[in-house]
Structures are given as C-alpha cells and as structure tokens.
Scaffold this motif. Structure first.
Motif, PDB file in Angstrom:
ATOM      1  N   ASP A   1       7.900  -9.447 -20.194  1.00  0.00           N
ATOM      2  CA  ASP A   1       6.580  -8.857 -20.391  1.00  0.00           C
ATOM      3  C   ASP A   1       5.693  -8.944 -19.143  1.00  0.00           C
ATOM      4  OD1 ASP A   1       4.607  -7.544 -21.818  1.00  0.00           O
ATOM      5  OD2 ASP A   1       3.785  -9.394 -22.682  1.00  0.00           O
ATOM      6  N   PRO A   2       6.120  -8.366 -18.025  1.00  0.00           N
ATOM      7  CA  PRO A   2       5.276  -8.428 -16.822  1.00  0.00           C
ATOM      8  C   PRO A   2       4.011  -7.593 -16.970  1.00  0.00           C
ATOM      9  CG  PRO A   2       7.143  -6.967 -16.468  1.00  0.00           C
ATOM     10  CD  PRO A   2       7.378  -7.631 -17.798  1.00  0.00           C
ATOM     11  N   LEU A   3       2.968  -8.039 -16.311  1.00  0.00           N
ATOM     12  CA  LEU A   3       1.745  -7.243 -16.187  1.00  0.00           C
ATOM     13  C   LEU A   3       1.960  -6.196 -15.095  1.00  0.00           C
ATOM     14  CD1 LEU A   3      -0.855 -10.157 -16.232  1.00  0.00           C
ATOM     15  CD2 LEU A   3      -0.404  -8.550 -18.097  1.00  0.00           C
ATOM     16  N   ALA A   4       1.248  -5.092 -15.196  1.00  0.00           N
ATOM     17  CA  ALA A   4       1.379  -4.013 -14.210  1.00  0.00           C
ATOM     18  C   ALA A   4       0.013  -3.700 -13.616  1.00  0.00           C
ATOM     19  CB  ALA A   4       1.963  -2.756 -14.858  1.00  0.00           C
ATOM     20  N   VAL A   5      -0.046  -3.653 -12.275  1.00  0.00           N
ATOM     21  CA  VAL A   5      -1.298  -3.428 -11.550  1.00  0.00           C
ATOM     22  C   VAL A   5      -1.127  -2.263 -10.587  1.00  0.00           C
ATOM     23  CG1 VAL A   5      -2.942  -4.411  -9.898  1.00  0.00           C
ATOM     24  CG2 VAL A   5      -2.003  -5.839 -11.726  1.00  0.00           C
ATOM     25  N   LEU A   6      -2.103  -1.380 -10.572  1.00  0.00           N
ATOM     26  CA  LEU A   6      -2.161  -0.278  -9.608  1.00  0.00           C
ATOM     27  C   LEU A   6      -3.403  -0.451  -8.752  1.00  0.00           C
ATOM     28  CD1 LEU A   6      -1.367   2.634  -8.556  1.00  0.00           C
ATOM     29  CD2 LEU A   6      -2.871   3.504 -10.373  1.00  0.00           C
ATOM     30  N   VAL A   7      -3.243  -0.329  -7.432  1.00  0.00           N
ATOM     31  CA  VAL A   7      -4.381  -0.328  -6.513  1.00  0.00           C
ATOM     32  C   VAL A   7      -4.458   1.060  -5.898  1.00  0.00           C
ATOM     33  CG1 VAL A   7      -5.387  -1.323  -4.429  1.00  0.00           C
ATOM     34  CG2 VAL A   7      -4.213  -2.797  -6.082  1.00  0.00           C
ATOM     35  N   LEU A   8      -5.589   1.718  -6.091  1.00  0.00           N
ATOM     36  CA  LEU A   8      -5.751   3.135  -5.784  1.00  0.00           C
ATOM     37  C   LEU A   8      -6.956   3.340  -4.882  1.00  0.00           C
ATOM     38  CD1 LEU A   8      -4.923   6.150  -6.769  1.00  0.00           C
ATOM     39  CD2 LEU A   8      -6.781   5.846  -8.429  1.00  0.00           C
ATOM     40  N   GLY A   9      -6.829   4.205  -3.851  1.00  0.00           N
ATOM     41  CA  GLY A   9      -8.034   4.528  -3.099  1.00  0.00           C
ATOM     42  C   GLY A   9      -7.853   4.796  -1.630  1.00  0.00           C
ATOM     43  N   GLU A  10      -8.759   4.206  -0.828  1.00  0.00           N
ATOM     44  CA  GLU A  10      -8.890   4.534   0.592  1.00  0.00           C
ATOM     45  C   GLU A  10      -8.128   3.547   1.468  1.00  0.00           C
ATOM     46  OE1 GLU A  10     -13.143   4.609   0.912  1.00  0.00           O
ATOM     47  OE2 GLU A  10     -13.351   2.441   0.842  1.00  0.00           O
ATOM     48  N   SER A  11      -8.524   3.433   2.727  1.00  0.00           N
ATOM     49  CA  SER A  11      -7.735   2.691   3.716  1.00  0.00           C
ATOM     50  C   SER A  11      -7.543   1.223   3.374  1.00  0.00           C
ATOM     51  CB  SER A  11      -8.379   2.817   5.103  1.00  0.00           C
ATOM     52  OG  SER A  11      -9.715   2.323   5.092  1.00  0.00           O
ATOM     53  N   THR A  12      -8.524   0.580   2.765  1.00  0.00           N
ATOM     54  CA  THR A  12      -8.354  -0.827   2.424  1.00  0.00           C
ATOM     55  C   THR A  12      -7.334  -0.996   1.306  1.00  0.00           C
ATOM     56  OG1 THR A  12     -10.400  -0.587   1.147  1.00  0.00           O
ATOM     57  CG2 THR A  12     -10.546  -1.746   3.251  1.00  0.00           C
ATOM     58  N   ALA A  13      -7.253  -0.049   0.399  1.00  0.00           N
ATOM     59  CA  ALA A  13      -6.196  -0.083  -0.610  1.00  0.00           C
ATOM     60  C   ALA A  13      -4.834   0.074   0.051  1.00  0.00           C
ATOM     61  CB  ALA A  13      -6.419   1.010  -1.646  1.00  0.00           C
ATOM     62  N   ALA A  14      -4.784   0.853   1.153  1.00  0.00           N
ATOM     63  CA  ALA A  14      -3.534   1.096   1.873  1.00  0.00           C
ATOM     64  C   ALA A  14      -3.171  -0.033   2.832  1.00  0.00           C
ATOM     65  CB  ALA A  14      -3.628   2.408   2.640  1.00  0.00           C
ATOM     66  N   GLY A  15      -4.021  -1.059   2.953  1.00  0.00           N
ATOM     67  CA  GLY A  15      -3.706  -2.213   3.780  1.00  0.00           C
ATOM     68  C   GLY A  15      -3.997  -2.057   5.256  1.00  0.00           C
ATOM     69  N   VAL A  16      -4.855  -1.111   5.622  1.00  0.00           N
ATOM     70  CA  VAL A  16      -5.221  -0.993   7.032  1.00  0.00           C
ATOM     71  C   VAL A  16      -5.872  -2.307   7.491  1.00  0.00           C
ATOM     72  CG1 VAL A  16      -6.691   0.201   8.697  1.00  0.00           C
ATOM     73  CG2 VAL A  16      -5.476   1.506   6.938  1.00  0.00           C
ATOM     74  N   GLY A  17      -5.420  -2.798   8.633  1.00  0.00           N
ATOM     75  CA  GLY A  17      -5.927  -4.062   9.161  1.00  0.00           C
ATOM     76  C   GLY A  17      -4.890  -5.159   9.187  1.00  0.00           C
ATOM     77  N   VAL A  18      -3.788  -4.981   8.451  1.00  0.00           N
ATOM     78  CA  VAL A  18      -2.693  -5.950   8.469  1.00  0.00           C
ATOM     79  C   VAL A  18      -1.389  -5.211   8.754  1.00  0.00           C
ATOM     80  CG1 VAL A  18      -3.812  -7.636   6.975  1.00  0.00           C
ATOM     81  CG2 VAL A  18      -2.447  -5.816   5.946  1.00  0.00           C
ATOM     82  N   PRO A  19      -0.390  -5.901   9.319  1.00  0.00           N
ATOM     83  CA  PRO A  19       0.846  -5.209   9.696  1.00  0.00           C
ATOM     84  C   PRO A  19       1.683  -4.723   8.527  1.00  0.00           C
ATOM     85  CG  PRO A  19       0.601  -7.291  10.890  1.00  0.00           C
ATOM     86  CD  PRO A  19      -0.428  -7.279   9.806  1.00  0.00           C
ATOM     87  N   SER A  20       1.708  -5.485   7.431  1.00  0.00           N
ATOM     88  CA  SER A  20       2.606  -5.141   6.334  1.00  0.00           C
ATOM     89  C   SER A  20       1.882  -5.174   4.996  1.00  0.00           C
ATOM     90  CB  SER A  20       3.792  -6.108   6.287  1.00  0.00           C
ATOM     91  OG  SER A  20       3.368  -7.390   5.885  1.00  0.00           O
ATOM     92  N   GLN A  21       2.433  -4.419   4.039  1.00  0.00           N
ATOM     93  CA  GLN A  21       1.858  -4.405   2.702  1.00  0.00           C
ATOM     94  C   GLN A  21       1.842  -5.795   2.084  1.00  0.00           C
ATOM     95  OE1 GLN A  21       0.360  -2.010   0.988  1.00  0.00           O
ATOM     96  NE2 GLN A  21       0.695  -0.397   2.507  1.00  0.00           N
ATOM     97  N   ALA A  22       2.780  -6.643   2.475  1.00  0.00           N
ATOM     98  CA  ALA A  22       2.850  -7.995   1.925  1.00  0.00           C
ATOM     99  C   ALA A  22       1.580  -8.793   2.195  1.00  0.00           C
ATOM    100  CB  ALA A  22       4.057  -8.738   2.493  1.00  0.00           C
ATOM    101  N   GLU A  23       0.804  -8.398   3.219  1.00  0.00           N
ATOM    102  CA  GLU A  23      -0.436  -9.101   3.561  1.00  0.00           C
ATOM    103  C   GLU A  23      -1.676  -8.363   3.061  1.00  0.00           C
ATOM    104  OE1 GLU A  23      -0.088 -11.045   7.744  1.00  0.00           O
ATOM    105  OE2 GLU A  23       1.047  -9.160   7.827  1.00  0.00           O
ATOM    106  N   GLY A  24      -1.478  -7.294   2.314  1.00  0.00           N
ATOM    107  CA  GLY A  24      -2.588  -6.470   1.871  1.00  0.00           C
ATOM    108  C   GLY A  24      -3.195  -6.930   0.553  1.00  0.00           C
ATOM    109  N   LEU A  25      -4.066  -6.091   0.025  1.00  0.00           N
ATOM    110  CA  LEU A  25      -4.836  -6.436  -1.172  1.00  0.00           C
ATOM    111  C   LEU A  25      -3.964  -6.511  -2.423  1.00  0.00           C
ATOM    112  CD1 LEU A  25      -7.668  -6.895  -2.443  1.00  0.00           C
ATOM    113  CD2 LEU A  25      -7.820  -4.402  -2.715  1.00  0.00           C
ATOM    114  N   ALA A  26      -3.088  -5.523  -2.628  1.00  0.00           N
ATOM    115  CA  ALA A  26      -2.360  -5.428  -3.897  1.00  0.00           C
ATOM    116  C   ALA A  26      -1.477  -6.645  -4.184  1.00  0.00           C
ATOM    117  CB  ALA A  26      -1.549  -4.135  -3.934  1.00  0.00           C
ATOM    118  N   PRO A  27      -0.605  -7.068  -3.247  1.00  0.00           N
ATOM    119  CA  PRO A  27       0.214  -8.236  -3.570  1.00  0.00           C
ATOM    120  C   PRO A  27      -0.591  -9.527  -3.705  1.00  0.00           C
ATOM    121  CG  PRO A  27       0.650  -7.481  -1.340  1.00  0.00           C
ATOM    122  CD  PRO A  27      -0.188  -6.437  -1.988  1.00  0.00           C
ATOM    123  N   ALA A  28      -1.676  -9.653  -2.941  1.00  0.00           N
ATOM    124  CA  ALA A  28      -2.528 -10.842  -3.087  1.00  0.00           C
ATOM    125  C   ALA A  28      -3.181 -10.866  -4.466  1.00  0.00           C
ATOM    126  CB  ALA A  28      -3.594 -10.860  -1.993  1.00  0.00           C
TER     127      ALA A  28
END
Length: 250
Positions: free
Chosen positions: A51-78
């Motif tokens: 029964d995992p929870l499901a999360v969607l992060v939608l939007g502009e550059s900060t949603a896309a992780g601009v500012g860090v090299p990889s998605q692993a360091e972005g907003l959604a996985p954190a």
C-alpha cells in the motif's frame, strides 16, 4: 505589507518599466542558466511494503529540480522520503515539470501529459514565472482554479492537492533593487489569490512558502534552491501534509 501596496504592484511596475527592463537585461547577462536536474523523474522512497503512497510534483523549474545536478537531490524525492518516514509506508514519487512554465502552460501542456495514475498528494509548485510576467492577479487565480479542477479527478480517496506558496522573492540574492521589491509585492499579491483558490476548492491546501534567506540555501544562480534548500522546503511541506508546525513567509 499593506493591502494597498501589494495590490499596486503592477501599476508600480509599469510606472518604472524602463528601470526594470534595464535591470532585467543585466540580471540575465550575469546569471548562469542552470539546467533541469538530470535523472529519472520517478522513484520510490522508504522500505518495501504494501500500500505505497503516491506523490506527484507538478509545475515550474523548482519542481524540475533546477539548481541541483540530479533529481535525487530535488524536491520530489526529499518530500517522498519525509512522508515515508512519517507514515512508515513506501512512497512513490513522480515529477512533471518544465522550466519557465506558468499556471496556464501547466494546465494546457503538462496536465494532458500526465500518466493515467491516481495520487495521494499532488504538490503544485508555481508562481515565480507568473510573477516575472506580472500576470494579473485575477487571471492568475482563474488559471489556478482551472488547474485545481483538472487535478481533482487525479486524487485517490482522501488525497490532497497542495498549492506550494509563491516564494518570497525579496530573499532572492540575484535580483537588484527596485526590481526585487516590486516583484516581492507582486508575489505576495499572487500568493493571496493562491490561498483564495485553495480555500474555495475541496481537498486543496495552500502552504505558505518558507523563508529561504540564507546563502547556503540557494544554488549558484542565486535564484533556485540548492540541495539544502530543497530539503528544507520539502520538510516544510511534509509538516503541512502531516499536521506538523508550518510557519508562513515573513
């Protein structure tokens, strides 16, 4: 900030447009253009389990992780990691975002691309581009309201749409004065309309942006969050979703 001053952001901007245009050209020349974070835009955080929870992060550059090299360091996985720790359940996450997108572009171009999935939380990260475009507050609220209507069918039972507050651009070190002050006024105006849209929509929650005003919380462009900035922002959103303490922007 007084209501009259906030509402006067667009007239003030038009009155000093030559100054803003000149400063805008200088900012673009000296500010590095950072790419969207590399890597897969979906993943799972937390240990294995049912029964995992499901999360969607939608939007502009900060949603896309601009500012860090990889998605692993972005907003959604954190964000997913924080929710997994709180719930004791695995959390799947997905990013659907584009640099430069406004609320209108997100509605018309990103939402139709979403996979046929349902989510426990949809986190909408928008506003900076609408601020930079000096989008009229009433038009912005209409765009957000339409976006909420399009996203509600994507929710699982008991799911929430989280409208991340428009950032307080008064803290953006890359912006000179008076551009910074005028954009900050308009950001506050749009954020108040964002809160109204959330208040009038079932299952929607407006979460005021945390204050990101320490140098280490910004990427090298002085505009997007660093990895530490994304972690701090994610913790703020987790608190909102789980009933923890949430502090509004100053």
């Amino acid at each position: 900030m007084g209501q009259i001053a906030v509402r006067a952001s667009r007239p003030l901007a038009f009155a000093v447009a030559p100054i803003l245009l000149t400063q805008g050209v200088r900012v673009r020349r000296r500010t590095p253009v950072l790419p969207e974070a590399a890597g897969e835009r979906h993943g799972v955080e937390g240990g294995p389990g049912p029964d995992p929870l499901a999360v969607l992060v939608l939007g502009e550059s900060t949603a896309a992780g601009v500012g860090v090299p990889s998605q692993a360091e972005g907003l959604a996985p954190a964000l997913a990691s924080g929710l997994a720790r709180h719930s004791g359940r695995p959390v799947t996450w997905r990013v659907c975002a584009n640099t430069g997108f406004s609320a209108r572009k997100t509605l018309t171009r990103l939402v139709p691309q979403l996979p046929d999935e349902a989510y426990d939380a949809v986190v909408v990260v928008l506003g900076v581009n609408d601020v930079l475009e000096m989008r009229a507050a009433a038009a912005w609220q209409r765009d957000v309201t339409a976006l909420l209507a399009a996203l509600r069918p994507r929710l699982r039972a008991g799911g929430r749409i989280v409208l991340a507050g428009v950032p307080d651009v008064a803290g953006f070190p890359t912006l000179p004065q008076p551009t910074r002050a005028l954009l900050a006024l308009h950001a506050r105006h749009l954020d108040r309309r964002l809160a109204r849209a959330a208040a009038s929509t079932p299952s929607a929650l407006h979460v005021p942006s945390p204050r990101i005003d320490e140098p280490g919380l910004y990427a090298e462009d002085g505009f997007h969050p660093s990895a530490a900035g994304y972690r701090m922002w994610a913790a703020h959103l987790v608190d909102a979703l789980t009933g923890g303490p949430v502090r509004a922007t100053g």
